[in-house]
Enzyme design. Sequence first.
Site, short mmCIF file in Angstrom:
data_model
loop_
_atom_site.label_atom_id
_atom_site.label_comp_id
_atom_site.label_asym_id
_atom_site.label_seq_id
_atom_site.Cartn_x
_atom_site.Cartn_y
_atom_site.Cartn_z
N HIS A 58 0.86 -1.20 0.00
CA HIS A 58 0.00 0.00 0.00
C HIS A 58 0.89 1.24 0.00
O HIS A 58 2.07 1.17 0.31
CB HIS A 58 -0.82 0.10 1.29
CG HIS A 58 -1.65 -1.08 1.64
ND1 HIS A 58 -3.02 -1.10 1.46
CD2 HIS A 58 -1.34 -2.27 2.20
CE1 HIS A 58 -3.50 -2.25 1.91
NE2 HIS A 58 -2.51 -2.98 2.35
N GLU A 72 2.72 -0.76 4.29
CA GLU A 72 2.46 0.59 3.80
C GLU A 72 3.78 1.30 3.53
O GLU A 72 4.70 1.25 4.35
CB GLU A 72 1.70 1.42 4.84
CG GLU A 72 0.28 1.00 5.10
CD GLU A 72 -0.73 1.61 4.14
OE1 GLU A 72 -0.34 2.36 3.21
OE2 GLU A 72 -1.94 1.33 4.33
N HIS A 122 -2.40 -3.22 -3.42
CA HIS A 122 -3.77 -3.15 -2.91
C HIS A 122 -4.79 -3.05 -4.05
O HIS A 122 -5.86 -3.66 -4.02
CB HIS A 122 -3.89 -1.93 -1.98
CG HIS A 122 -5.09 -1.96 -1.08
ND1 HIS A 122 -5.45 -0.89 -0.30
CD2 HIS A 122 -6.02 -2.94 -0.84
CE1 HIS A 122 -6.55 -1.20 0.38
NE2 HIS A 122 -6.90 -2.43 0.07
N ASP A 160 -3.92 2.27 -4.79
CA ASP A 160 -2.54 2.28 -4.30
C ASP A 160 -1.88 0.92 -4.51
O ASP A 160 -2.58 -0.08 -4.59
CB ASP A 160 -2.50 2.68 -2.81
CG ASP A 160 -3.25 1.71 -1.90
OD1 ASP A 160 -4.41 1.37 -2.21
OD2 ASP A 160 -2.67 1.29 -0.88
ZN LIG Z 1 -4.11 0.43 0.49
#
Ligand SMILES: [Zn+2]
Length: 174
Positions: free
Chosen positions: A34, A116, A152, A162
């Site tokens: 992400h 992330e 994602h 993303d």
């Molecule tokens: Zn995401």
Amino acid sequence: MSLSIKNHLIEGADYFLSPNQSDRSENIDLVVIHCISLPEGSFNNDNPTKLFLNELDFEKHDSFKSLEGLKVSAHILIERNGSLIQFVPFNKCAWHAGQSNYAGRDRCNEFSIGIELKGSIKEEFTNDQYSVLNDLLDLLKKEYGDMDVVGHSEIAPNRKNDPGPYFNWDLINA
Ligand SMILES: [Zn+2]
């Protein structure tokens, strides 16, 4: 950088326990990449960390209002300089993917690790981030077995975009 895992946590990473997690019902065989920045494109703050800890002030910026009440967290966040913040131990299910499907299987959170990158779908990521991400992917595969690596947007194509077009998959040891 040489990374290691102890008790499902990256040794040396900052660690803040997110409540947005649960027990896993399936084995890990997927990594979901992400990107996040709050507000979008603003990297020099800890707003994503606050979001994952349910501590973000939703009044702080107009774009935060749509996030109010969300209970989300990745397992780990890679900052622009490559430093790591972990929120959920890898053996637990972090709530990062939402409604999702990978290869015919729903509820990807149950069998994935969510990573992330501090960043935006409109900008390049940093070399430090790619370097740490690759170290992390190697380590996770060594610890938990082989896994696929997806964005994602690939598992929630109608909702999510993303990590976006600037994420360079050619630089990833997938
Ligand atoms: Zn995401």
